[in-house]
Design a protein around this motif. Structure first.
Motif, short mmCIF file in Angstrom:
data_model
loop_
_atom_site.label_atom_id
_atom_site.label_comp_id
_atom_site.label_asym_id
_atom_site.label_seq_id
_atom_site.Cartn_x
_atom_site.Cartn_y
_atom_site.Cartn_z
N SER A 195 11.75 4.52 -7.03
CA SER A 195 12.39 4.43 -8.25
C SER A 195 12.01 5.51 -9.24
N THR A 231 11.10 8.43 -8.72
CA THR A 231 11.63 9.77 -8.07
C THR A 231 13.08 9.95 -8.21
N LEU A 232 14.04 8.79 -8.12
CA LEU A 232 15.36 8.84 -8.48
C LEU A 232 15.97 8.73 -9.88
#
Length: 210
Positions: free
Chosen positions: A206, A208-209
């Motif tokens: 999460s 990272t995105l």
């Protein structure tokens, strides 16, 4: 120096160590399957990581751990370690025998299990940064900086006593278990580790995105 204050920091150490988490799950699993020293050495590895965090907070290096890429790495790597450990515990459940496999796990592997689980756990890091950091700030403002090391030592003593307590408890409890009970506990501990690992990995993905 107040004895009451020293005791309060000692109990703070117990409180920090007591919640059921990845390390305590691994500690219980290793202790019930292998005995006192295996449970204790998992805790010893974890305490070395705790000491590292305490030193980082003590010398003011917390900003390094606040870097987003570092946090993402810790979430993902910590998740991998926990999932791997949990799956391994479940897969090896059929190898549990009360006598023949009592010392199957090496003490070195147990030590690194505790250390890696703690040093890569974002929850441990946030726990130490939040609680220990605030404790240091409060102690310094109220009593000065000359006795910070002693009060920190009392926290660590609390951690040590908890480690001995859990190791002794699992070793004593083990005597009343049969092989099926050991297998069930191993599966539960493994699923617990996998659950924490999935949570860590989800948080890392999460972040990272986002």
């Amino acid at each position: 120096m107040s004895v009451h204050l020293l005791l309060s920091y000692f109990f703070l150490g117990l409180t920090l160590a007591a919640p059921i988490g990845p390390v305590n799950s691994a500690r219980i699993d290793k202790g019930i399957k292998n005995g006192f020293w295996h449970a204790w050495i998992v805790g010893a590895g974890s305490m070395i990581a705790d000491a590292l965090f305490m030193i980082l907070v003590y010398v003011g290096m917390v900003r390094f751990l606040e870097i987003p890429i570092i946090q993402i790495f810790l979430w993902l790597f910590g998740g991998f370690v926990l999932i791997y450990s949990g799956v391994e515990s479940i897969i090896r459940v059929n190898t549990i025998l009360l006598n023949e496999y009592r010392n199957r796990d090496s003490l070195i592997s147990c030590f690194f299990t505790g250390f890696i689980m703690s040093v890569t756990s974002p929850l441990s890091i946030l726990f130490w940064l939040g609680i220990y950091g605030s404790v240091l700030a409060k102690t310094a403002s109220s009593y000065g900086t000359s006795q910070l090391f002693i009060y920190s030592g009392m926290i660590f003593l609390g951690l040590t006593c908890w480690d001995f307590f859990v190791a002794a408890l699992t070793n004593g409890f083990r005597r009343f278990l049969n092989e099926k009970s050991l297998m069930a506990i191993s599966i539960i501990s493994g699923l617990s580790l996998v659950g924490f690992g999935v949570y860590f990995a989800y948080q890392g993905i999460s972040a990272t995105l986002s």
